[in-house]
Design a protein around this motif. Structure first.
Motif, PDB file in Angstrom:
ATOM      1  N   LEU A 126       0.825  -1.198   0.000  1.00  0.00           N
ATOM      2  CA  LEU A 126       0.000   0.000   0.000  1.00  0.00           C
ATOM      3  C   LEU A 126       0.863   1.254   0.000  1.00  0.00           C
ATOM      4  O   LEU A 126       1.850   1.338   0.741  1.00  0.00           O
ATOM      5  CB  LEU A 126      -0.914   0.019   1.234  1.00  0.00           C
ATOM      6  CG  LEU A 126      -1.731  -1.263   1.493  1.00  0.00           C
ATOM      7  CD1 LEU A 126      -2.506  -1.133   2.793  1.00  0.00           C
ATOM      8  CD2 LEU A 126      -2.659  -1.550   0.328  1.00  0.00           C
ATOM      9  N   ASP A 127       0.481   2.221  -0.795  1.00  0.00           N
ATOM     10  CA  ASP A 127       1.166   3.514  -0.841  1.00  0.00           C
ATOM     11  C   ASP A 127       0.193   4.620  -0.460  1.00  0.00           C
ATOM     12  O   ASP A 127      -0.940   4.645  -0.943  1.00  0.00           O
ATOM     13  CB  ASP A 127       1.717   3.789  -2.249  1.00  0.00           C
ATOM     14  CG  ASP A 127       2.789   2.788  -2.659  1.00  0.00           C
ATOM     15  OD1 ASP A 127       3.524   2.323  -1.774  1.00  0.00           O
ATOM     16  OD2 ASP A 127       2.868   2.477  -3.861  1.00  0.00           O
ATOM     17  N   GLY A 128       0.652   5.538   0.405  1.00  0.00           N
ATOM     18  CA  GLY A 128      -0.181   6.663   0.797  1.00  0.00           C
ATOM     19  C   GLY A 128      -1.406   6.253   1.581  1.00  0.00           C
ATOM     20  O   GLY A 128      -2.531   6.568   1.195  1.00  0.00           O
ATOM     21  N   LEU A 129      -1.218   5.554   2.709  1.00  0.00           N
ATOM     22  CA  LEU A 129      -2.342   5.050   3.504  1.00  0.00           C
ATOM     23  C   LEU A 129      -2.791   6.108   4.510  1.00  0.00           C
ATOM     24  O   LEU A 129      -1.998   6.607   5.312  1.00  0.00           O
ATOM     25  CB  LEU A 129      -1.940   3.771   4.236  1.00  0.00           C
ATOM     26  CG  LEU A 129      -3.037   3.092   5.063  1.00  0.00           C
ATOM     27  CD1 LEU A 129      -4.162   2.600   4.153  1.00  0.00           C
ATOM     28  CD2 LEU A 129      -2.464   1.929   5.875  1.00  0.00           C
ATOM     29  N   THR A 130      -4.065   6.441   4.475  1.00  0.00           N
ATOM     30  CA  THR A 130      -4.661   7.381   5.429  1.00  0.00           C
ATOM     31  C   THR A 130      -5.897   6.732   6.039  1.00  0.00           C
ATOM     32  O   THR A 130      -6.435   5.763   5.496  1.00  0.00           O
ATOM     33  CB  THR A 130      -5.069   8.700   4.748  1.00  0.00           C
ATOM     34  OG1 THR A 130      -6.040   8.413   3.718  1.00  0.00           O
ATOM     35  CG2 THR A 130      -3.863   9.383   4.124  1.00  0.00           C
ATOM     36  N   LYS A 131      -6.357   7.286   7.158  1.00  0.00           N
ATOM     37  CA  LYS A 131      -7.573   6.765   7.772  1.00  0.00           C
ATOM     38  C   LYS A 131      -8.519   7.911   8.089  1.00  0.00           C
ATOM     39  O   LYS A 131      -8.106   9.065   8.269  1.00  0.00           O
ATOM     40  CB  LYS A 131      -7.256   5.981   9.051  1.00  0.00           C
ATOM     41  CG  LYS A 131      -6.751   6.818  10.208  1.00  0.00           C
ATOM     42  CD  LYS A 131      -6.633   5.974  11.457  1.00  0.00           C
ATOM     43  CE  LYS A 131      -6.176   6.819  12.647  1.00  0.00           C
ATOM     44  NZ  LYS A 131      -6.134   6.015  13.895  1.00  0.00           N
ATOM     45  N   ALA A 132      -9.806   7.575   8.143  1.00  0.00           N
ATOM     46  CA  ALA A 132     -10.818   8.575   8.450  1.00  0.00           C
ATOM     47  C   ALA A 132     -10.689   9.021   9.900  1.00  0.00           C
ATOM     48  O   ALA A 132     -10.192   8.280  10.759  1.00  0.00           O
ATOM     49  CB  ALA A 132     -12.215   8.007   8.187  1.00  0.00           C
ATOM     50  N   ASP A 133     -11.165  10.233  10.187  1.00  0.00           N
ATOM     51  CA  ASP A 133     -11.080  10.764  11.542  1.00  0.00           C
ATOM     52  C   ASP A 133     -11.839   9.907  12.545  1.00  0.00           C
ATOM     53  O   ASP A 133     -11.450   9.821  13.719  1.00  0.00           O
ATOM     54  CB  ASP A 133     -11.609  12.203  11.592  1.00  0.00           C
ATOM     55  CG  ASP A 133     -10.732  13.163  10.799  1.00  0.00           C
ATOM     56  OD1 ASP A 133      -9.538  12.835  10.612  1.00  0.00           O
ATOM     57  OD2 ASP A 133     -11.236  14.220  10.366  1.00  0.00           O
ATOM     58  N   ASP A 134     -12.940   9.277  12.100  1.00  0.00           N
ATOM     59  CA  ASP A 134     -13.727   8.446  13.015  1.00  0.00           C
ATOM     60  C   ASP A 134     -13.314   6.976  12.970  1.00  0.00           C
ATOM     61  O   ASP A 134     -14.018   6.117  13.519  1.00  0.00           O
ATOM     62  CB  ASP A 134     -15.215   8.568  12.684  1.00  0.00           C
ATOM     63  CG  ASP A 134     -15.525   8.149  11.245  1.00  0.00           C
ATOM     64  OD1 ASP A 134     -14.577   7.804  10.500  1.00  0.00           O
ATOM     65  OD2 ASP A 134     -16.712   8.175  10.866  1.00  0.00           O
ATOM     66  N   ASP A 135     -12.179   6.681  12.312  1.00  0.00           N
ATOM     67  CA  ASP A 135     -11.656   5.310  12.211  1.00  0.00           C
ATOM     68  C   ASP A 135     -12.610   4.362  11.495  1.00  0.00           C
ATOM     69  O   ASP A 135     -12.518   3.142  11.661  1.00  0.00           O
ATOM     70  CB  ASP A 135     -11.326   4.739  13.600  1.00  0.00           C
ATOM     71  CG  ASP A 135     -10.136   5.430  14.235  1.00  0.00           C
ATOM     72  OD1 ASP A 135      -9.317   5.989  13.482  1.00  0.00           O
ATOM     73  OD2 ASP A 135     -10.024   5.430  15.474  1.00  0.00           O
ATOM     74  N   SER A 136     -13.541   4.896  10.703  1.00  0.00           N
ATOM     75  CA  SER A 136     -14.506   4.029  10.019  1.00  0.00           C
ATOM     76  C   SER A 136     -13.905   3.329   8.818  1.00  0.00           C
ATOM     77  O   SER A 136     -14.406   2.287   8.378  1.00  0.00           O
ATOM     78  CB  SER A 136     -15.724   4.846   9.577  1.00  0.00           C
ATOM     79  OG  SER A 136     -15.326   5.876   8.664  1.00  0.00           O
TER      80      SER A 136
END
Length: 262
Positions: A126-136
């Motif tokens: 995976l490249d450029g992995l981000t997560k939502a603020d609510d961890d959803s």
């Protein structure tokens, strides 16, 4: 000239001015100075290694949390292996984007399918992995993946005994006919749209295939098998045969993981 009580002149006393044997050999160096230099060097090394140790702790916590979320979302019996690559990880975490993350999971089930085909092993880059603020959810800017599908699992999904074929890109299938007859056929394997694996171009390699046998094959292979346990955004690009199973290759952009979909 002064003489000693033993009759020797001080000027000719060979040992009168010899330095003590515990003096350092190098001029100007003293034991306490060496100790100070050694202590200073040790402190400098510790200060240099401290950021590395802190970064490793942060990376380990991110890897553990990512592994648990992936296990929950994909329903794997064991916690997958996760590695966050690149240094420092602390700055990546602070920015909200991890540059490179590798995930390897085993035995991903395929629930909710008429012909479930589990994934024996899935390796993600995976490249450029981000997560939502609510961890959803978590989202990768781009990804590559390799999935291994064992022949026993493929056989279970199709209801036929499947093994490696006589040529690259082909599998062998044993078809059971009425009156306890068996026919061996080979078929091509290919990737089609919708993350599906298709079989076609049948050739009989053992026995005789009557019309009833052809009807059985048509019924079994008319619909490709869809891989339903692959993260959203990954697209099946190719399928190759090996001695033990099928290797499937995927690529994708904006690949999404949702833990609540377990």
């Amino acid at each position: 000239m002064h003489r000693t009580q033993h009759g020797h002149d001080d000027a000719y006393d060979d040992h009168a001015h010899e330095p003590p044997y515990d003096e350092p050999y190098l001029p100007g160096a003293r034991p306490h100075r060496r100790r100070t230099l050694a202590l200073t060097a040790a402190v400098l090394v510790a200060l240099a290694l401290l950021p590395v140790a802190v970064d490793r702790v942060v990376a380990a916590r991110i890897e553990s949390g990512t592994a648990k979320a992936f296990q929950q979302g994909m329903g794997t019996p064991e916690t997958p292996e996760v590695e966050v690559r690149g240094f420092p990880v602390v700055t990546q975490a602070a920015s909200g984007t991890l540059r490179h993350v590798d995930i390897t999971a085993h035995d991903i089930p395929a629930h909710g399918s008429a012909r479930p085909l589990p994934v024996s092993e899935l390796s993600l880059r995976l490249d450029g992995l981000t997560k939502a603020d609510d961890d959803s959810e978590a989202r990768a800017r781009s990804a590559r993946a390799s999935a291994f599908l064992s022949y026993p699992d493929v056989s279970g999904a199709l209801g036929l005994e499947i093994s490696q074929g006589d040529r690259p890109g082909r599998v062998s299938a044993v078809v059971l006919l009425p009156l306890s007859q068996e026919v061996t056929v080979t078929a091509t394997v290919s990737a089609v749209s919708g993350n599906r694996i298709a079989f076609g171009d049948f050739e009989v390699t053992g026995g005789s295939l009557p019309a009833a046998g052809s009807a059985i094959l048509d019924r079994i292979f008319e619909r490709p098998i869809r891989l339903r346990n692959i993260p959203d955004g990954l697209q099946l690009r190719s399928v190759t045969t090996t001695a033990d199973g099928l290797d499937a290759e995927f690529t994708g952009r904006s690949v999404t993981f949702r833990p609540e979909e377990a």
